[in-house]
Design a protein around this motif. Structure first.
Motif, PDB file in Angstrom:
ATOM      1  N   VAL A  23      -4.409 -16.287  -0.819  1.00 38.20           N
ATOM      2  CA  VAL A  23      -4.856 -15.161  -1.639  1.00 38.20           C
ATOM      3  C   VAL A  23      -4.941 -13.929  -0.746  1.00 38.20           C
ATOM      4  N   GLY A  24      -4.305 -12.869  -1.158  1.00 38.30           N
ATOM      5  CA  GLY A  24      -4.393 -11.614  -0.398  1.00 38.30           C
ATOM      6  C   GLY A  24      -5.260 -10.631  -1.162  1.00 38.30           C
ATOM      7  N   VAL A  25      -6.210 -10.033  -0.468  1.00 40.09           N
ATOM      8  CA  VAL A  25      -7.048  -9.014  -1.117  1.00 40.09           C
ATOM      9  C   VAL A  25      -6.671  -7.640  -0.577  1.00 40.09           C
ATOM     10  N   VAL A  26      -6.228  -6.775  -1.477  1.00 41.00           N
ATOM     11  CA  VAL A  26      -5.915  -5.394  -1.119  1.00 41.00           C
ATOM     12  C   VAL A  26      -6.990  -4.520  -1.739  1.00 41.00           C
ATOM     13  N   ALA A  29       5.820  -9.086  -2.474  1.00 43.34           N
ATOM     14  CA  ALA A  29       7.114  -9.717  -2.719  1.00 43.34           C
ATOM     15  C   ALA A  29       7.117 -11.193  -2.334  1.00 43.34           C
ATOM     16  N   ASP A  30       6.034 -11.656  -1.725  1.00 51.19           N
ATOM     17  CA  ASP A  30       5.976 -13.034  -1.242  1.00 51.19           C
ATOM     18  C   ASP A  30       5.545 -13.968  -2.379  1.00 51.19           C
ATOM     19  N   PRO A  31       6.456 -14.863  -2.840  1.00 47.62           N
ATOM     20  CA  PRO A  31       6.121 -15.698  -4.006  1.00 47.62           C
ATOM     21  C   PRO A  31       4.985 -16.687  -3.728  1.00 47.62           C
ATOM     22  N   LYS A  32       4.706 -17.001  -2.463  1.00 45.59           N
ATOM     23  CA  LYS A  32       3.636 -17.962  -2.148  1.00 45.59           C
ATOM     24  C   LYS A  32       2.245 -17.338  -2.285  1.00 45.59           C
ATOM     25  N   ASP A  74      -0.675   4.058   7.909  1.00 44.61           N
ATOM     26  CA  ASP A  74      -0.046   3.638   6.655  1.00 44.61           C
ATOM     27  C   ASP A  74       0.247   2.144   6.693  1.00 44.61           C
ATOM     28  N   GLU A  75      -0.353   1.417   5.739  1.00 42.41           N
ATOM     29  CA  GLU A  75      -0.142  -0.039   5.681  1.00 42.41           C
ATOM     30  C   GLU A  75       0.608  -0.457   4.420  1.00 42.41           C
ATOM     31  N   THR A  76       1.275   0.518   3.788  1.00 45.08           N
ATOM     32  CA  THR A  76       1.928   0.188   2.516  1.00 45.08           C
ATOM     33  C   THR A  76       3.076  -0.803   2.712  1.00 45.08           C
ATOM     34  N   ALA A  77       3.760  -0.742   3.862  1.00 41.97           N
ATOM     35  CA  ALA A  77       4.895  -1.655   4.075  1.00 41.97           C
ATOM     36  C   ALA A  77       4.410  -3.103   4.038  1.00 41.97           C
ATOM     37  N   ALA A  78       3.275  -3.360   4.698  1.00 39.75           N
ATOM     38  CA  ALA A  78       2.731  -4.720   4.728  1.00 39.75           C
ATOM     39  C   ALA A  78       2.334  -5.177   3.324  1.00 39.75           C
ATOM     40  N   VAL A  79       1.786  -4.261   2.536  1.00 37.91           N
ATOM     41  CA  VAL A  79       1.368  -4.624   1.178  1.00 37.91           C
ATOM     42  C   VAL A  79       2.591  -4.896   0.296  1.00 37.91           C
TER      43      VAL A  79
END
Lengths: 175, 591
Positions: B353-356, B225-228, B215-220
């Motif tokens: 940029v984060g890609v989920v 929540a990260d404004p940057k 489970d990787e939901t915590a990291a996502v």
């Protein structure tokens, strides 16, 4: 033994195991027979990871399946065995006649630390001197409690006789 | 006894006379008579170990209760499925299992979807009468996709059966004996040291929480929540036909628009679609196939979208790796394009940029983490504007189950959400991309495009029905203006073995083969909702073709966003940029 001659011994073992695999391949129940011979081939009467891998490859079986069979039978050892073997019967008859005491005594005398009977059925001294093992029943209930030392059955065993038998091993008894 | 299926026998079940074909199991006979018999280890088509003792029924004249999953119905049998003797024995069987099962339902990933939990509720068990006899074993967290906790294992053997018989991977088996019996990989090491390809079918069939996705939901949640950070999401085709099911809707319910709305509510900055990258895959893979056919390249060419399959061929058939298409999977193509073309256009620092990705798959987690999957970072490096430390093209690959967990956790009710559209341009796609989600879909999508590219004519019918459906191996022949191309479609790794052995023997008659790791393709993926059966799989499969018809464009090469991507950025399929961003290399894997 020098590293080179150790490697030579290992090679001989690998080749003999290959011969055993070739001989039994294709016959029903080949795996069990091969495991048995492979264990006999090893100096410390156990199935090393190298042997298990060699057998799986030779028979074209999954590693997990070979491991499954090797761990199912208590006859097979997955760890190097001691020079001497002490087998304490833990069947009901032997238990009621004090086999737990014998097991504790054997483990203590040989200096094995932290043997948990409910989690493992054998333990070996750190110096490789002896392996203590439990079995569910030898089928010798009338002679309970029974202990087998280096292949010799000793019936109506007492702590006193066990202690002297173990002392004899230390002094270079049987084997 | 006559075992032929066309002979009908009659028996009495709970006083009702019932007729079934000879050879029917008692369990099936009871079900057809409306007498529900609970099961635990049994799983249709996968496992009937008769190890759990839950499906017991009473048969008049039999000395003991019988396990209905392995007992065949016989003429004249008088069966009782509800008597006190049956109910007591069933209850005891489950109580014995519960003796060694941790009582942590409240904090278990399978809370609410656990078969042992619901069975225990059904049987009215209110106390654990028997003491624990087993030692706690360590949890296996050695691989990216899966977590295995033997403490929660009830030794039903479903995972072993699916791994050995369906996938022919045999990463795990029973080890030890008696109270020390456990499911183990070789030498009791973690899955990482085994041939496990992380397909996750074990996690789908496991009745409890003994094998679950990592489970990787915590990291996502943290990233959102990260404004940057600018966090974009891509959704695999099959998710729109299974997310609803994971949230309590009927299997096969399409929830495309509501899924997009839910992802926006979760805080994703852009909601894009893996289907965009699926169309891109067709452009690259179709061109690669044509190049191989005309240029004498290695044939048959085999698809490369399914990472469990990649792990399988790398482990078991490394000599056949040249047959794999060099195309990255749609997930990875998407990541590489999002962090280059799109990030540059949007004026964003790609490192922020984060890609989920939302995937039906546990193996996608491993794929995303493969060290070579840093195409975007390399592209920026050549331009001289990136940090030293490589960033991955895809940061997190979540399964359908994890997304459902996030949606529930956020208190979002899918049913009351409006239908919303994906964001442009990486959210534009076609019907061809949708059907990637089920077995035969990549093949059909490729044929739609390859045919038109070669013949320069419009297809009379877009529906290649020969490659549809859920049979294990499907074949078709397509006439490309005189060149006859034979193709095959297989799903499950056991079936893949058949076509690989054919290739190895030099007897493969095909030019192009689609392989999907999981039963039914991605709709039956290892990251999909659990408690799957053949009927649910078929409903998910059908949903994909409904969505295909719903979309205005049904051919990948007609996706205008793909046309623009080539015009503005990539140049042409198989071009220089494609090579770096969209194609990859494979390597033999030793275990």
């Amino acid at each position: 033994m020098s590293a080179a001659s150790q490697a030579q011994v290992k090679n001989v073992e690998r080749n003999s195991l290959d011969a055993i695999i070739k001989k039994k391949q294709g016959r029903p129940g080949a795996l069990l027979g091969i495991l048995e011979e492979a264990q006999g081939l090893e100096e410390h009467r156990y199935l090393s990871e190298i042997s298990l891998r060699q057998i799986a490859e030779g028979l074209d079986l999954p590693l997990s399946q070979v491991y499954s069979v090797a761990t199912f039978y208590s006859y097979f050892n997955l760890k190097p065995q001691g020079l001497h073997s002490v087998v304490v019967c833990r069947g009901t008859a032997c238990h009621t006649r004090g086999s737990l005491e014998l097991l504790v005594e054997a483990v203590d005398r040989l200096g094995i630390e932290d043997f948990r009977e409910e989690e493992e059925n054998s333990a070996t001294t750190l110096d490789g001197f002896a392996t203590v093992r439990t079995v569910a029943c030898f089928g010798q209930c009338a002679l309970a409690p029974v202990v087998e030392i280096d292949g010799e059955m000793m019936s109506r065993m007492t702590v006193g006789r066990l202690v002297s038998a173990l002392a004899k091993l230390r002094k270079g008894g049987p084997k | 006894m006559n075992d032929r299926k066309d002979t009908i026998i009659t028996l009495t079940i709970n006083g009702q006379e019932t007729a079934v074909p000879a050879g029917t199991s008692l369990l099936e006979a009871c079900a057809s008579a409306g007498a529900f018999v609970p099961t635990l280890c049994y799983l249709e088509g996968v496992c009937s170990n008769a190890s759990c003792g839950v499906c017991l029924v009473e048969v008049e004249g039999a000395r003991s209760l019988l396990r209905s999953c392995v007992q065949k119905a016989a003429q004249g049998m008088k069966v009782n499925t509800t008597g006190p003797r049956v109910l007591r024995a069933r209850k005891t069987a489950v109580e014995l299992i519960l003796a060694n099962h941790p009582q942590d339902c409240l904090t278990c990933a399978r809370n609410g979807t656990c078969e042992l939990q619901s069975l225990s509720e059904r049987l009215g068990i209110r106390e654990i009468r028997f003491p624990r006899t087993k030692k706690k074993l360590p949890i296996d967290r050695s691989v990216a996709g899966l977590v295995r906790d033997n403490d929660k294992c009830i030794l039903c053997g479903r995972c072993v059966a699916v791994c050995k018989d369906v996938q022919t991977v045999s990463a795990i088996d029973f080890a030890g004996r008696g109270s020390r019996t456990r499911i183990a990989a070789f030498m009791d090491r973690g899955l990482a040291g085994s041939p496990c390809v992380q397909c996750g079918q074990c996690s789908v069939v496991c009745p409890t929480g003994a094998i679950i996705e990592r489970d990787e939901t915590a990291a996502v949640w943290r990233a959102l929540a990260d404004p940057k950070k600018t966090i974009v999401v891509q959704t695999a085709p099959a998710i729109r036909a299974s997310l609803g099911e994971a949230l309590g809707l009927e299997a096969g319910t399409l929830v495309t628009g509501k899924m997009v709305a839910a992802l926006r509510r979760l805080g994703f900055d852009k909601v894009f679609d893996t289907q965009f990258a699926a169309d891109l895959t067709i452009m690259e893979e179709g061109s690669e196939l044509l190049a191989r056919i005309s240029g004498g390249g290695t044939l048959p060419m085999i698809t490369s979208c399914s990472p469990g399959w990649i792990g399988f061929i790398e482990t078991f058939y490394p000599a056949l790796l040249p047959h794999l298409s060099t195309c990255k999977s749609p997930q990875q193509m998407f990541g590489a394009i999002a962090k280059t073309f799109w990030a540059e256009k949007a004026g964003l620092d790609p490192a922020n940029v984060g890609v989920v990705s939302i995937m039906p798959c546990t193996a996608k987690k491993r794929e995303a983490g493969r060290p070579e999957m840093v195409g975007a970072w390399q592209w920026w490096k050549e331009k001289g504007t990136v940090p030293e430390k490589p960033f991955a093209d895809v940061d997190w690959a979540l399964t359908t189950r994890e997304l459902a967990r996030m949606i529930r956790g956020a208190g979002i009710d899918l049913a009351t959400l409006p239908e919303e559209d994906f964001d442009d341009p990486l959210g534009r796609s076609t019907g061809a991309a949708t059907i990637f989600g089920t077995t035969g879909g990549v093949m059909e999508a490729a044929l739609r495009t390859v045919y038109e590219l070669v013949t320069k004519r419009s297809l009379p019918s877009l529906d290649f029905t020969a490659v549809r459906g859920l049979e294990g191996v499907k074949e078709a022949e397509v006439d490309l203006d005189g060149t006859k191309v034979r193709v095959a479609v297989v799903h499950t790794l056991g079936k893949a073995r058949i076509i690989l052995d054919e290739i190895a023997a030099g007897k493969s008659p095909y030019a192009f083969i689609e392989v999907m790791t999981c039963p039914g393709g991605c709709i039956g993926g290892g990251g999909q909702p659990v408690n799957i059966d053949a009927a649910k799989r078929l409903r998910r499969n059908k949903a994909m073709y409904v969505e295909d018809l719903r979309l205005p464009i049904r051919k990948s090469h007609e996706n205008p966003a793909i046309g623009a991507l080539y015009a503005d950025f990539l140049g042409k399929p198989l071009g220089h940029l494609s090579h770096g961003l969209l194609h990859t290399k494979y390597k033999a894997r030793k275990v």
